[in-house]
Design an enzyme around this catalytic site. Structure first.
Site, PDB file in Angstrom:
ATOM      1  N   ASP A  92      -3.207   5.161  -7.319  1.00  0.00           N
ATOM      2  CA  ASP A  92      -2.836   5.753  -6.116  1.00  0.00           C
ATOM      3  C   ASP A  92      -3.592   7.201  -6.402  1.00  0.00           C
ATOM      4  OD1 ASP A  92      -1.235   7.192  -7.810  1.00  0.00           O
ATOM      5  OD2 ASP A  92       0.588   7.032  -6.889  1.00  0.00           O
ATOM      6  N   SER A  93      -3.885   8.264  -5.485  1.00  0.00           N
ATOM      7  CA  SER A  93      -4.505   9.515  -5.621  1.00  0.00           C
ATOM      8  C   SER A  93      -3.825  10.645  -6.295  1.00  0.00           C
ATOM      9  CB  SER A  93      -4.699   9.742  -4.125  1.00  0.00           C
ATOM     10  OG  SER A  93      -3.708  10.292  -3.339  1.00  0.00           O
ATOM     11  N   GLY A  94      -2.528  10.468  -6.491  1.00  0.00           N
ATOM     12  CA  GLY A  94      -1.545  11.710  -6.734  1.00  0.00           C
ATOM     13  C   GLY A  94      -0.974  12.410  -5.536  1.00  0.00           C
ATOM     14  N   GLY A  95      -1.649  12.082  -4.586  1.00  0.00           N
ATOM     15  CA  GLY A  95      -1.492  13.019  -3.198  1.00  0.00           C
ATOM     16  C   GLY A  95       0.061  12.909  -3.095  1.00  0.00           C
ATOM     17  N   TYR A  96       0.656  11.672  -3.046  1.00  0.00           N
ATOM     18  CA  TYR A  96       2.149  11.563  -2.754  1.00  0.00           C
ATOM     19  C   TYR A  96       3.081  12.149  -3.699  1.00  0.00           C
ATOM     20  CZ  TYR A  96       6.494   9.493  -1.582  1.00  0.00           C
ATOM     21  OH  TYR A  96       8.031   9.283  -1.263  1.00  0.00           O
ATOM     22  N   ASP A 271       2.589  -1.957  -1.697  1.00  0.00           N
ATOM     23  CA  ASP A 271       3.181  -1.413  -2.868  1.00  0.00           C
ATOM     24  C   ASP A 271       4.435  -0.877  -2.731  1.00  0.00           C
ATOM     25  OD1 ASP A 271       3.130   1.715  -4.110  1.00  0.00           O
ATOM     26  OD2 ASP A 271       1.839   1.186  -2.329  1.00  0.00           O
TER      27      ASP A 271
END
Length: 376
Positions: A92-96, A271
């Site tokens: 994932d991007s780390g944004g969450y 996911d």
């Protein structure tokens, strides 16, 4: 990365396809077990591979960046080698995670400054360095850096945030264009649709993301507290716009029922931490409803955990024994429950695929939703 769409269901928008990367094939629809810190919590890689048998798992950029740190992963030769996993990985991007650190981060146009949840140290994520971190982690599919909005979220904030996510996407693409993959195999970038629960913003974002021409596309900012019906409405708005010839990934979703309803709307990839987290709390998902194994009613139930279960633990252990393990806080109980739940989630998406290919997905899905919406 290649995606071949095999069949679209006649009674819904459900699809069956195959994604091919340098680490193998992924039959869709697919559920990706979450391996946040280079480990799917509560299960060994051997059991994960042999019993649950996922084509792909997920790693978390934020957590891997903090520990073990990208320098260690680079020395190991990337996340695949570090954790000894020879199949596909998505990061994932780390944004969450940045979104969830509401009191520990500051969002600006350049990127996000945040405070580590581990030691309070300060760090910066920008579209460019998040691409660099994911290059070094070495996942097969990587996410563009985005801003995940909370729910509820006022319209003006959602709109500004969405446009920032689009500008950040352009910077992600520009950075990837001038940096090769680190370990000799390709990495596919998925941009992320945002826009909270506003139809016009979701439509605008889906159109912008589709125009980027990426190898696949993701839908973010859902499953953050909104009612399930709103999630489905937003998903449908987006899947009607995103290109049919590219895989669609709905991030962070969800319950077994959520997954089937979103497959019906044309989503290919999912996911969620729910199967592993709920397992550690004694909640088991089955085709006939959910079981709270801690309940006294299972104390002397010597029937198998799940007679139709997908993994060996389902018929090897009894409900009474599993309840006992939870009662005495024995870690084996959490491991058994974890394997069961992950096995069930993978069984569910594979059954969905079979019914899409057979042409009777819609009726099967409706029956399953009714069955699973029970407490046993």
């Amino acid at each position: 990365m290649k995606f071949e769409l095999a069949v679209t269901d006649s009674g819904s928008s459900a699809r069956a396809g195959v994604i091919t990367t340098d680490h193998g094939t992924i039959e869709t629809p697919i559920f990706m077990p979450v391996g946040t810190v280079a480990s799917v919590k509560g299960i060994s890689q051997k059991d994960l591979k042999e019993q649950v048998n996922p084509d792909i798992i997920l790693g978390n950029t934020y957590h891997l960046y903090l520990r073990p740190q990208t320098e260690i992963l680079k020395k190991a030769g990337g996340l695949h080698k570090f954790m000894n996993w020879d199949r596909n990985i998505l990061t994932d991007s780390g944004g969450y995670q940045v979104y969830s650190l509401a009191d520990r981060r500051k969002i600006k146009e350049e990127g996000v400054r945040f405070k580590s949840h581990i030691d309070g140290s300060y760090h910066n994520f920008t579209p460019e360095n998040v691409m660099e971190i994911q290059r070094l982690i070495g996942a097969d599919i990587i996410m563009a850096f985005d801003e995940c909005t909370p729910y509820p979220c006022d319209y003006r904030y959602a709109k500004n945030s969405m446009h920032r996510t689009h500008r950040w996407l352009d910077r992600c693409i520009a950075h990837l264009d001038k940096t090769p993959p680190e370990y000799g195999y390709s990495q596919a970038l998925f941009p992320i649709v945002q826009g909270s629960t506003y139809k016009d913003l979701r439509k605008e974002s889906a159109e912008y993301i589709a125009s980027a021409g990426a190898e696949g596309n993701a839908i973010g900012g859902l499953s953050v507290g909104e009612p399930a019906e709103e999630m489905y409405v937003m998903t449908e708005v987006v899947t009607n716009i995103l290109p049919k010839e590219k895989p669609r990934y709905l991030m962070g979703v969800g319950t077994p029922i959520n997954i089937l309803e979103n497959i019906a709307l044309g989503v290919d990839m999912f996911d969620c931490v729910m199967p592993t987290r709920n397992a550690r709390n004694g909640m088991l998902f089955t085709a006939h409803g959910t079981i709270n194994i801690k309940n006294k009613k299972w104390e002397d139930d010597f029937s198998p955990i799940d007679e139709s279960g997908a993994t060996y633990v389902d018929t090897f252990y009894t409900k009474a024994y599993l309840r006992h393990l939870f009662t005495v806080n024995e870690m084996l109980g959490k491991q058994i429950a974890t394997m069961h739940n992950l096995g069930f989630y993978l069984w569910l998406v594979r059954e969905a695929r079979k019914h899409i290919l057979a042409g009777d997905f819609a009726s099967w899905k409706n029956k399953m939703v009714q069955q699973m919406n029970k407490r046993l």
